[in-house]
Design an enzyme around this catalytic site. Structure first.
Site, PDB file in Angstrom:
ATOM      1  N   LYS A  45      28.233  29.218  40.168  1.00 55.41           N
ATOM      2  CA  LYS A  45      30.192  29.291  40.934  1.00 55.41           C
ATOM      3  C   LYS A  45      30.556  30.579  41.845  1.00 55.41           C
ATOM      4  O   LYS A  45      29.973  31.137  41.931  1.00 55.41           O
ATOM      5  CB  LYS A  45      31.180  29.139  39.274  1.00 55.41           C
ATOM      6  CG  LYS A  45      30.505  30.356  38.494  1.00 55.41           C
ATOM      7  CD  LYS A  45      31.626  29.780  37.415  1.00 55.41           C
ATOM      8  CE  LYS A  45      30.516  31.466  35.794  1.00 55.41           C
ATOM      9  NZ  LYS A  45      31.333  30.825  35.154  1.00 55.41           N
ATOM     10  N   TYR A  78      43.898  60.053  49.199  1.00 55.64           N
ATOM     11  CA  TYR A  78      45.345  59.960  49.311  1.00 55.64           C
ATOM     12  C   TYR A  78      45.446  60.550  48.079  1.00 55.64           C
ATOM     13  O   TYR A  78      45.116  59.872  46.746  1.00 55.64           O
ATOM     14  CB  TYR A  78      45.600  57.675  49.482  1.00 55.64           C
ATOM     15  CG  TYR A  78      45.396  57.328  50.479  1.00 55.64           C
ATOM     16  CD1 TYR A  78      46.419  57.429  51.738  1.00 55.64           C
ATOM     17  CD2 TYR A  78      44.559  56.397  50.595  1.00 55.64           C
ATOM     18  CE1 TYR A  78      45.909  56.454  52.769  1.00 55.64           C
ATOM     19  CE2 TYR A  78      44.338  55.675  52.470  1.00 55.64           C
ATOM     20  CZ  TYR A  78      45.215  55.604  53.363  1.00 55.64           C
ATOM     21  OH  TYR A  78      45.368  55.742  53.842  1.00 55.64           O
TER      22      TYR A  78
END
Ligand SMILES: *Cc1c(COP(=O)(O)O)cnc(C)c1O
Length: 396
Positions: A62, A287
Site C-alpha cells: 500500500k 527560521y
C-alpha cells in the site's frame, strides 16, 4: 503575438522552447539521491518466509510500497514468490493489477484492505480484486454484486479484535453466526484481523486479540486465517495462522524493536552540500533563529527539506552522517534545505558538492524516525518526489 518568441533574435519559438534538450542528466542536477535496493527487499521477503515456515507470506504494498515505488517493488516480490498482495485503496489495487499483469504474474491475488466502496463493484470484479469486507454493510453490498452477476465473488472477512478501526465488531460476528446467509453468494477466501500492539511482545493486548480472534473463528465458516503483520510474525507461531501480511519489514524497518534488526537495509538517502559557512558565537541559524551557535561553528547547508519529506520535527533533533561522523541538524528544517553543524569535521572535509547521508550505514530509517519522534513507516511514506530515485538489483 510575441508571447513565447525569442527576444534575442535567435529565432526560437514556443514549440522549439518546449523541445529544448537538457544537457545534464537528472542525477547530476538532483540535490538529493534516493537509492532503493530491490535485492534487499527480495532478501527480506525470504527472511520473513523462513520465519513464517508453513504459513504463506503475502506482501503489503500500500501507499506506493511504503513510498518506495510499487511499480518496481511488486514485480520483485512476485518473482521472490509472493502471491498475495495487499493495498489500502481501490486505485492502488487497480494500478497493482496492471503492474502484475505487465510483469507476467496475472494469477497473483490483489486484496484491497479498505474494502469495497459503493459504486466500485464493476472495477473490483472486472480487475479481479478481492475486497476485505469490514462491516455487515460491505458484506450485503458485495453479496448483492455477486447475486447480480451470478458469480461467487471472492471476499476476505475482517474481524475487529482490538484495533476498533475496521472490521466486524463482536456483535456483528454474533449476528452473522446466527444468520450466515449473507455469506452464501460469496467465496470466503479468508478471515483476517489486525494486531494493535505487535511491536511490544510483553503487551497483554496481543494475547487478548488472539483469544478474541479464536472465539470469532469458532462462530464463522472455516477459511484461511490471517493475523500477523511484520511485527506479528515475530510474536511466535500462535500468531501466524495461514497467511502473514508483512509490509514495513520488507522495506528494512525493524519489526522487532526489542532486538537487533533482522532485516536488510533497503533505503539509502543522501543529499548534497550547497554551501558551507563559518559563524560566530550567538549567530542564529534558520527560521525563528531557534539555534544559536555557542562558539565558532561551521554550518553546512544541505539540499533536502520538508518539501522532500525531511520531517520538520527533525529541527534541532536529527542528524546526518558525513566522514564517519554524526552531524546534528541545527535550526529549523526549511522546505528545500537543512542546516547541519559540521564543526566536528576537519575544515576541508565537507565542502559544497559533497554528499551527506540522511538514511544509510550508521543511520538507518529507525534512527531517523526516533530523532523525529515518529516511526519508520512515516519516514518512508513521506519520502518526496524531488529526489533522484534509482533502483539497485531486482533484475528479471
Ligand atoms: C498496513 C497493514 C499491514 C502491514 O503492516 P506492517 O506493520 O507494515 O507489516 C497488515 N495488515 C493491515 C490490515 C494493514 O493495514
Amino acid at each position: 503575438m510575441a508571447a513565447g518568441g525569442a527576444a534575442d533574435g535567435s529565432g526560437g519559438t514556443a514549440g522549439q522552447t518546449a523541445a529544448r534538450v537538457r544537457a545534464s542528466d537528472p542525477a547530476t542536477r538532483a540535490g538529493a539521491h534516493l537509492t532503493v535496493d530491490l535485492d534487499a527487499i527480495a532478501a527480506n521477503y525470504r527472511i520473513l518466509c523462513a520465519q513464517t515456515g508453513d504459513t504463506a507470506c503475502g506482501a503489503v504494498v500500500k501507499a506506493n510500497a511504503y513510498g518506495l515505488g510499487v511499480d518496481r517493488v511488486a514485480p520483485v516480490l512476485a518473482r521472490a514468490g509472493a502471491r498475495d498482495f495487499f493495498v489500502a485503496t481501490i486505485d492502488e489495487a487497480l494500478d497493482l493489477r496492471e503492474i502484475l499483469d505487465a510483469a507476467g504474474i496475472p494469477e497473483a491475488r490483489v486484496v484491497v484492505l479498505n474494502g469495497p466502496l459503493p459504486g466500485t463493484e464493476p472495477d473490483l470484479v472486472g480487475f479481479g480484486i478481492t475486497p476485505v469486507l469490514n462491516s455487515l454493510d460491505d458484506l450485503a453490498r458485495w453479496g448483492a454484486a455477486a447475486r447480480a452477476r451470478e458469480m461467487r465473488l471472492p471476499a476476505i472477512l475482517h474481524v475487529d479484535t482490538g484495533m476498533s478501526r475496521l472490521g466486524l465488531p463482536d456483535e456483528a460476528v454474533q449476528v452473522l453466526a446466527e444468520a450466515p446467509d449473507p455469506l452464501a453468494p460469496l467465496r470466503l477466501d479468508g478471515v483476517m484481523s489486525h494486531l494493535a500492539c505487535a511491536p511490544d511482545p510483553d503487551n497483554p493486548e496481543n494475547a487478548a486479540q488472539l483469544a478474541r480472534l479464536r472465539s470469532a473463528l469458532a462462530l464463522l465458516p472455516t477459511a484461511p486465517v490471517s493475523l500477523a503483520n511484520s511485527s506479528g510474525i515475530f510474536l511466535g507461531p500462535a500468531y501466524r495462522f495461514d497467511l502473514a501480511r508483512p509490509g514495513v519489514a520488507l522495506y528494512g524497518v525493524n519489526p522487532a524493536p526489542y532486538r537487533d534488526n533482522p532485516m536488510h537495509p533497503v533505503v539509502h538517502l543522501c543529499a548534497r552540500v550547497l554551501q558551507v559557512r563559518q559563524i560566530d558565537a550567538q549567530r542564529g541559524v534558520g527560521y525563528g533563529s531557534t539555534f544559536r551557535a555557542a562558539g565558532p561553528t561551521r554550518i553546512a547547508t544541505v539540499a533536502a527539506g520538508y518539501g522532500d519529506g525531511v520531517l520538520r520535527a527533525l529541527s534541532n533533533s536529527g542528524c546526518v552522517v558525513a566522514g564517519g561522523q554524526r552531524l546534528p541538524i541545527v535550526g529549523r528544517v526549511s522546505m528545500d534545505s537543512i542546516t547541519v553543524d559540521a564543526t566536528a569535521l576537519p575544515p576541508d572535509a565537507l565542502t559544497a558538492g559533497d554528499s551527506v547521508t540522511l538514511i544509510g550505514p550508521g543511520h538507518d530509517v529507525d534512527a531517523l524516525a526516533t530523532e523525529a519522534g515518529t516511526i519508520g513507516y512515516e519516514i518512508l511514506t513521506a519520502l518526496g518526489r524531488r529526489y533522484h530515485r534509482s533502483y539497485r538489483g531486482g533484475d528479471g
